[in-house]
Design a protein around this motif. Structure first.
Motif, PDB file in Angstrom:
ATOM      1  N   CYS A 281       0.819  -0.977  -0.113  1.00 33.96           N
ATOM      2  CA  CYS A 281      -0.063   0.010  -0.151  1.00 33.96           C
ATOM      3  C   CYS A 281       0.718   1.116  -0.048  1.00 33.96           C
ATOM      4  O   CYS A 281       1.805   1.489   0.827  1.00 33.96           O
ATOM      5  CB  CYS A 281      -0.860   0.114   1.166  1.00 33.96           C
ATOM      6  SG  CYS A 281      -1.814   1.285   1.508  1.00 33.96           S
ATOM      7  N   LEU A 282       0.383   2.316  -0.988  1.00 37.73           N
ATOM      8  CA  LEU A 282       1.235   3.262  -1.019  1.00 37.73           C
ATOM      9  C   LEU A 282       1.075   4.560   0.219  1.00 37.73           C
ATOM     10  O   LEU A 282       1.580   5.623   0.251  1.00 37.73           O
ATOM     11  CB  LEU A 282       1.126   4.156  -2.307  1.00 37.73           C
ATOM     12  CG  LEU A 282       1.292   3.243  -3.478  1.00 37.73           C
ATOM     13  CD1 LEU A 282       0.910   4.038  -4.883  1.00 37.73           C
ATOM     14  CD2 LEU A 282       2.934   2.862  -3.458  1.00 37.73           C
ATOM     15  N   GLN A 283       0.165   4.202   0.923  1.00 34.92           N
ATOM     16  CA  GLN A 283      -0.347   4.991   2.093  1.00 34.92           C
ATOM     17  C   GLN A 283      -0.709   6.668   1.458  1.00 34.92           C
ATOM     18  O   GLN A 283      -0.219   7.496   1.824  1.00 34.92           O
ATOM     19  CB  GLN A 283       0.686   5.270   3.231  1.00 34.92           C
ATOM     20  CG  GLN A 283       0.853   3.997   3.711  1.00 34.92           C
ATOM     21  CD  GLN A 283      -0.404   3.430   4.612  1.00 34.92           C
ATOM     22  OE1 GLN A 283      -1.008   4.423   5.298  1.00 34.92           O
ATOM     23  NE2 GLN A 283      -0.659   2.299   4.747  1.00 34.92           N
ATOM     24  N   CYS A 284      -1.924   6.572   0.445  1.00 37.57           N
ATOM     25  CA  CYS A 284      -1.944   7.705  -0.361  1.00 37.57           C
ATOM     26  C   CYS A 284      -2.523   8.758   0.690  1.00 37.57           C
ATOM     27  O   CYS A 284      -3.263   8.607   1.663  1.00 37.57           O
ATOM     28  CB  CYS A 284      -3.006   7.247  -1.383  1.00 37.57           C
ATOM     29  SG  CYS A 284      -2.721   6.251  -2.540  1.00 37.57           S
TER      30      CYS A 284
ATOM     31  N   PRO B 293      -6.721   8.943  -0.047  1.00 35.63           N
ATOM     32  CA  PRO B 293      -6.716   7.695  -0.528  1.00 35.63           C
ATOM     33  C   PRO B 293      -8.269   7.509  -1.169  1.00 35.63           C
ATOM     34  O   PRO B 293      -9.403   7.292  -0.706  1.00 35.63           O
ATOM     35  CB  PRO B 293      -6.730   6.576   0.710  1.00 35.63           C
ATOM     36  CG  PRO B 293      -7.167   7.815   1.784  1.00 35.63           C
ATOM     37  CD  PRO B 293      -6.773   9.139   1.385  1.00 35.63           C
ATOM     38  N   LYS B 294      -8.055   7.066  -2.575  1.00 36.72           N
ATOM     39  CA  LYS B 294      -9.138   6.837  -3.374  1.00 36.72           C
ATOM     40  C   LYS B 294     -10.137   5.511  -3.118  1.00 36.72           C
ATOM     41  O   LYS B 294     -11.098   5.644  -3.252  1.00 36.72           O
ATOM     42  CB  LYS B 294      -8.774   6.709  -4.787  1.00 36.72           C
ATOM     43  CG  LYS B 294      -8.415   7.894  -5.483  1.00 36.72           C
ATOM     44  CD  LYS B 294      -9.107   8.224  -6.776  1.00 36.72           C
ATOM     45  CE  LYS B 294      -8.721   9.349  -7.364  1.00 36.72           C
ATOM     46  NZ  LYS B 294      -7.095   9.520  -8.024  1.00 36.72           N
ATOM     47  N   CYS B 295      -9.421   4.566  -2.368  1.00 32.65           N
ATOM     48  CA  CYS B 295     -10.075   3.553  -1.982  1.00 32.65           C
ATOM     49  C   CYS B 295     -11.299   3.682  -1.040  1.00 32.65           C
ATOM     50  O   CYS B 295     -12.243   3.073  -0.969  1.00 32.65           O
ATOM     51  CB  CYS B 295      -8.859   2.447  -1.313  1.00 32.65           C
ATOM     52  SG  CYS B 295      -7.932   3.445  -0.088  1.00 32.65           S
TER      53      CYS B 295
ATOM     54  N   PRO C 247      -6.086   2.923   4.456  1.00 35.56           N
ATOM     55  CA  PRO C 247      -4.582   3.088   4.821  1.00 35.56           C
ATOM     56  C   PRO C 247      -4.276   2.993   6.229  1.00 35.56           C
ATOM     57  O   PRO C 247      -3.090   2.318   6.244  1.00 35.56           O
ATOM     58  CB  PRO C 247      -4.264   4.506   4.220  1.00 35.56           C
ATOM     59  CG  PRO C 247      -5.710   4.964   3.525  1.00 35.56           C
ATOM     60  CD  PRO C 247      -6.728   4.130   3.659  1.00 35.56           C
TER      61      PRO C 247
ATOM     62  N   CYS D 220      -8.578   1.474  -5.901  1.00 39.43           N
ATOM     63  CA  CYS D 220      -7.140   1.640  -5.531  1.00 39.43           C
ATOM     64  C   CYS D 220      -6.010   2.224  -6.698  1.00 39.43           C
ATOM     65  O   CYS D 220      -5.980   1.517  -7.695  1.00 39.43           O
ATOM     66  CB  CYS D 220      -6.418   0.012  -4.917  1.00 39.43           C
ATOM     67  SG  CYS D 220      -4.890   0.265  -4.710  1.00 39.43           S
ATOM     68  N   VAL D 221      -5.396   3.095  -6.442  1.00 38.21           N
ATOM     69  CA  VAL D 221      -4.455   3.792  -7.458  1.00 38.21           C
ATOM     70  C   VAL D 221      -3.423   2.577  -8.059  1.00 38.21           C
ATOM     71  O   VAL D 221      -3.003   2.509  -9.047  1.00 38.21           O
ATOM     72  CB  VAL D 221      -3.605   4.905  -6.996  1.00 38.21           C
ATOM     73  CG1 VAL D 221      -4.522   6.056  -6.573  1.00 38.21           C
ATOM     74  CG2 VAL D 221      -2.896   4.689  -5.758  1.00 38.21           C
ATOM     75  N   ILE D 222      -2.967   1.558  -7.140  1.00 39.46           N
ATOM     76  CA  ILE D 222      -2.191   0.591  -7.644  1.00 39.46           C
ATOM     77  C   ILE D 222      -2.828  -0.178  -8.520  1.00 39.46           C
ATOM     78  O   ILE D 222      -2.147  -0.737  -9.530  1.00 39.46           O
ATOM     79  CB  ILE D 222      -1.580  -0.385  -6.564  1.00 39.46           C
ATOM     80  CG1 ILE D 222      -0.703   0.591  -5.420  1.00 39.46           C
ATOM     81  CG2 ILE D 222      -0.805  -1.365  -6.937  1.00 39.46           C
ATOM     82  CD1 ILE D 222      -0.317  -0.335  -4.467  1.00 39.46           C
TER      83      ILE D 222
ATOM     84  N   ILE E 215      -4.663  -3.183  -4.264  1.00 40.42           N
ATOM     85  CA  ILE E 215      -4.099  -4.115  -2.708  1.00 40.42           C
ATOM     86  C   ILE E 215      -5.302  -4.847  -2.454  1.00 40.42           C
ATOM     87  O   ILE E 215      -6.503  -4.386  -2.830  1.00 40.42           O
ATOM     88  CB  ILE E 215      -4.092  -2.815  -1.672  1.00 40.42           C
ATOM     89  CG1 ILE E 215      -2.925  -1.771  -1.906  1.00 40.42           C
ATOM     90  CG2 ILE E 215      -3.901  -3.461  -0.161  1.00 40.42           C
ATOM     91  CD1 ILE E 215      -1.621  -2.486  -2.003  1.00 40.42           C
TER      92      ILE E 215
ATOM     93  N   ILE F 225      -7.525  -5.495  -0.368  1.00 38.00           N
ATOM     94  CA  ILE F 225      -8.283  -4.796   0.943  1.00 38.00           C
ATOM     95  C   ILE F 225      -9.226  -5.706   1.493  1.00 38.00           C
ATOM     96  O   ILE F 225      -9.143  -5.924   2.736  1.00 38.00           O
ATOM     97  CB  ILE F 225      -8.846  -3.550   0.592  1.00 38.00           C
ATOM     98  CG1 ILE F 225      -7.843  -2.394  -0.229  1.00 38.00           C
ATOM     99  CG2 ILE F 225      -9.632  -2.944   1.653  1.00 38.00           C
ATOM    100  CD1 ILE F 225      -8.399  -1.385  -0.805  1.00 38.00           C
TER     101      ILE F 225
HETATM  102  S1  SF4 Z   1      -5.572   3.606  -2.869  1.00 35.42           S
HETATM  103 FE1  SF4 Z   1      -4.543   1.854  -2.879  1.00 35.42          FE
HETATM  104  S2  SF4 Z   1      -2.550   2.470  -2.442  1.00 35.42           S
HETATM  105 FE2  SF4 Z   1      -3.887   4.143  -2.121  1.00 35.42          FE
HETATM  106  S3  SF4 Z   1      -4.254   3.795   0.304  1.00 35.42           S
HETATM  107 FE3  SF4 Z   1      -5.665   3.047  -0.725  1.00 35.42          FE
HETATM  108  S4  SF4 Z   1      -5.250   0.785  -0.733  1.00 35.42           S
HETATM  109 FE4  SF4 Z   1      -3.310   1.975  -0.487  1.00 35.42          FE
END
Ligand code: SF4
Ligand code: FAD
Ligand code: FAD
Ligand code: SF4
Ligand code: FES
Lengths: 477, 286
Positions: A49-52, A55-57, A68, A110-112, A119, A121
């Motif tokens: 996880c990028l710890q945005c 966080p879009k998630c 996150p 999730c941006v990844i 991720i 999740i």
């Molecule tokens: S969008 Fe993905 S990478 Fe960013 S905080 Fe959420 S789970 Fe982590």
């Protein structure tokens, strides 16, 4: 695994695959298919996880779990902390981690996911919840001082359970009324053991009991008591209706009354709730069908098909869906599992007639379809390809077309407004208040068949609404 | 948990139970039913509420043993408990002032008719009751029915009491003798209800029949209890159990009721072998 790998390294790590039972063995038993993550796997996955900062998630999650934050706790090995963070907004993480359509919700955003796989999740959420259930000292039962207010919760599905928990914690006296002999709603009678083991649901029910919630089974509200009786005679200050969407739809084609034709609800209830697979040890039977057709493409259809596959006499299960693979509303994971277990899919096929002999079903006649223009839902509408019907010989048909709402409660209360399909109309959707004073509602009874997490979210919103209503209406009634 | 307070056998092979049922007893109306599950391994079965005893907070059920669950129930005695009891389910019988109402009952259907007869009479109707049985000793509730009906006509298959014939013949004679009921309510075996409906159809007498399909939840959730009425699919547990006899498709109901014959036999045989020892029920099988 210590320290945080660099961002570029994280993007390179593949998503952790969880362990699963082998399809050839699992299709003969009811054990949970996914075994989840080990602590090592969970930490590896959490480290991706990028710890945005934005966080879009979280935006994709209907109850805005602080993703996150809990994922970081897992990465740091603080599993109980992770569970605590999740539970601030989600009362049933062991359930939602398993059954949420993550690919359409949190993980979709999730941006990844743009560069590689998002991720996991859901699997992390499940891991934290399971870890807490097996290693924690049990969630501390902290209940506010009694308020002297009584709330009736009708229905014990995810909506009712989450409303009950939150209200009990706020110090209200809570009684759940459930029509069946077992609480849990669809979590118990619908979603099968191999996807959601019942001890998980039981442990949620135990937790509510520890909070002081009373659960009364065998109470069909609307029949044994009306809403007015609950409030005027039994002294309930507020009511929450979470009775779900349990009325099964049929196709309206010829042959639906042959023996061997089931609604998915009947089929799943016989097997899950009444243990028909263990007949005659349990008294409720299910026929030893050999070839079963399942009609539909949602989670219910997948559950029915995979359940059918697990019964001892089954040889073939054919799933018939009128659109294509990509249009199926079922969770992706279930479709993959169903395929691995040998369920045959017939896409672009629409049943026209069920045929039978001596009162028993012996086949389904299907009309081939093709995809035309997109409809209002954005999905391409199936249209019939004339003159090329086929008949599939089967000895059972399970109809899984979704469900409408149960009329019992609305029938017993004229002042509860419903729409043309029977869904309860809300006067204030922010707090799930109905048109009737002191009565709140949420979950499938309001939205129509939806998801566990949205029902749970509605229960939590209503709990806050009810709390506010009870504390404001101090002494007025 | 609901306790059996009393158990009697008013006719050979038919058992009457008084069961503790608190709130249900105070709420139930004629025509409604309960669903019971005897124990953890039990099946859910529907049974008609034959009476409510308010002082005892109890309901009365009549049970005719036909398969595993009803046989198991027939072996229970006062003091035993039933794990689950849910109700009242289904819609109550419509009670209004219709004029003359003919009530036709066969088998345990008579028990279901008793509270209906009582309420209709109380509601100012002239109630003519026609009761049928195989033989006199199997007639249920004769005296009780007499006390709540203007007339009671009996028919038996062997002629041991009343008319030698079946209840359809009895209704036919009644109508020939000049009676024209404003409404008929028939409760009993499906074949009997179908015949009664056939008899009254050309005469245009509104005829209600009570459907007893296989049920599971009894709340409209499973669709097992579906019946075809006037070409539409109805669920007996929430739309019924009474329907217009002229509109019910009896053939599908009869077919669907037979759906689990084989498994039920297996289940009750197993039950007999393991719990009762072989053959001990031979004389009781209907
Ligand atoms: S969008 Fe993905 S990478 Fe960013 S905080 Fe959420 S789970 Fe982590
Ligand atoms: C087979 C199946 C699989 C599914 N799979 C998924 C999935 O993978 N992921 C997902 O997110 N969602 C899934 N869903 C949908 C999800 O389960 C529902 O959206 C959710 O359970 C709705 O919750 P609820 O609390 O509104 O109602 P329910 O869970 O339907 O619970 C309602 C409860 O109220 C009781 N009740 C009804 N009427 C009365 C009454 N008059 N008096 C007292 N009690 C009453 C019922 O007996 C029931 O126990 C699935 C549904 C089914 C049927
Ligand atoms: C609304 C309603 C009210 C009822 N009221 C009564 C009552 O007051 N007293 C009573 O004795 N029974 C009543 N019945 C029937 C009763 O529910 C069945 O006899 C019972 O379910 C049989 O269960 P079992 O396990 O003993 O037999 P099973 O082993 O399930 O069945 C044995 C045989 O009985 C037949 N059977 C199964 N279900 C039914 C049914 N629903 N109706 C008739 N025959 C059936 C089957 O064809 C089968 O061959 C009622 C049914 C309904 C739907
Ligand atoms: S509740 Fe569902 S949508 Fe929300 S984070 Fe958990 S798995 Fe994702
Ligand atoms: S018994 Fe299930 S719908 Fe009627």
């Amino acid at each position: 695994m210590t320290g945080s790998p660099k961002k570029s390294d994280r993007l390179q790590q593949p998503r952790q695959k969880d362990c699963e039972l082998n399809p050839d063995t699992r299709k003969h038993n009811f054990q949970e298919v996914s075994l989840g993550y080990t602590p090592e796997m969970a930490r590896l996955e959490a480290h991706r996880c990028l710890q945005c900062k934005k966080p879009k998630c979280v935006m994709g999650c209907p109850v805005h779990v602080r993703i996150p934050e809990f994922v970081q706790h897992i990465a740091d090995g603080e599993f109980l902390e992770a569970a605590r963070v999740i539970k601030e907004t989600n009362s049933l993480p062991a359930v939602t981690g398993r059954v949420c359509p993550q690919e359409d919700q949190c993980e979709k955003h999730c941006v990844i996911g743009l560069k590689s796989e998002p991720i996991a999740i859901g699997k992390l959420e499940r891991f934290a919840a399971d870890y807490e259930r097996t290693h924690g000292k049990g969630e501390p039962v902290e209940v506010a001082p009694p308020t002297g207010k009584k709330v009736a919760i009708i229905g014990s599905g995810p909506a009712g359970l989450s409303a009950a928990g939150d209200l009990a914690k706020l110090g209200h006296e809570v009684v759940i009324f459930e029509a069946l002999h077992q609480a849990g709603g669809v979590l118990f009678y619908g979603i099968p053991e191999f996807r959601l083991p019942k001890p998980i649901v039981e442990s949620e029910l135990d937790y509510l009991k520890r909070l002081g919630v009373e659960i009364k089974v065998n109470y069909v509200i609307g029949q044994i008591k009306s809403l007015d009786e609950l409030m005027q005679e039994d002294g309930f200050d507020a009511v929450f209706i979470g009775t779900g969407a349990g009325l099964p739809y049929f196709l309206g084609i010829p042959g639906e009354n042959y023996n061997g034709v089931y609604s998915a609800n009947e089929f799943l209830t016989r097997v899950n709730l009444m243990h028909a697979w263990d007949f005659p040890h349990f008294d409720t039977p299910i026929h030893p069908h050999k070839t079963l057709a399942v009609i539909g493409g949602g989670n219910t259809a997948m559950d029915a098909a995979r359940t059918a596959m697990r019964l001892p006499h089954t040889e073939r299960v054919i799933l018939i869906y009128r659109r294509g693979r990509d249009e199926m509303p079922a969770r992706q994971e279930e479709v993959l599992h169903a395929e691995a277990e040998g369920i045959e899919f017939r896409f672009l096929s629409s049943p026209k007639e069920i045929t039978g002999e001596n009162g028993w079903v012996n086949g389904v006649v299907c009309q081939p379809m093709e995809l035309g223009e997109a409809d209002a839902s954005g999905r391409r509408r199936p249209v019939a390809v004339e003159g090329s019907e086929t008949r599939i010989p089967v000895d059972a048909v399970i109809i899984a077309l979704g469900s409408g709402v149960n009329p019992l409660i609305a029938k017993s209360a004229d002042d509860l407004k419903t729409d043309s399909k029977g869904h309860i109309e809300l006067a204030d959707p922010e707090i799930n208040l109905t048109q009737k004073r002191g009565v709140f509602a949420g979950g499938d009874i309001v939205t129509g068949a939806a998801t566990v997490i949205s029902a749970m979210g509605a229960g939590k919103r209503a709990a806050l609404g009810i709390h506010d209503y009870l504390m404001r209406s101090e002494g007025t009634r | 948990m609901s306790k059996i307070l009393e158990k009697t056998e008013p006719a050979p092979g038919v058992f009457r139970y008084v069961i503790e049922a608190g709130e249900i007893a105070h709420k139930a109306r004629p025509g409604q039913f309960v669903i019971i599950r005897i124990d953890e391994h039990g099946e859910r079965i529907p049974l008609t509420i034959a009476d409510c005893l308010l002082e005892q907070n109890a309901i009365v059920l009549f049970v005719q043993p036909v398969g595993k669950t009803s046989i198991q129930l027939s072996l229970m005695i006062a003091g035993d408990t039933i794990l689950d009891l849910a109700g009242p389910l289904g819609n109550p019988t419509e009670i209004r002032r219709f004029g003359t109402v003919a009530l036709v009952g066969g088998g345990f259907g008579i028990a279901a008719l008793y509270p209906i007869a009582r309420e209709l009479t109380r509601g100012g109707n002239r109630v003519i009751t026609l009761l049928g049985a195989r033989t006199e000793s199997r007639l249920l509730l004769r005296q009780e029915m007499e006390s709540v009906s203007a007339q009671v006509h009996i028919s038996t298959d062997d002629g041991s009491c009343g008319l030698h014939g079946n209840v359809t013949d009895a209704l036919s004679f009644l109508i020939q003798s000049g009676e024209k009921p404003d409404r008929v309510i028939a409760i009993g075996p499906l074949i009997m209800m179908e015949k009664i409906a056939e008899l009254t159809r050309p005469l245009n007498i509104k005829t209600l029949v009570s459907m007893n399909p296989i049920m599971i939840d009894g709340t409209g959730m499973c669709g097992a209890c579906r019946v075809q009425v006037a070409g539409e699919m109805k669920f007996a547990c929430v739309d019924g159990p009474e329907f217009d006899g002229h509109e019910v498709d009896f053939d599908t109901v009869i077919n669907r009721l037979g759906a689990y014959k084989k498994e039920e036999k297996e289940s009750s045989e197993e039950f007999e072998d393991h719990i009762l020892g072989p053959c001990s029920l031979g004389e009781r099988a209907p």
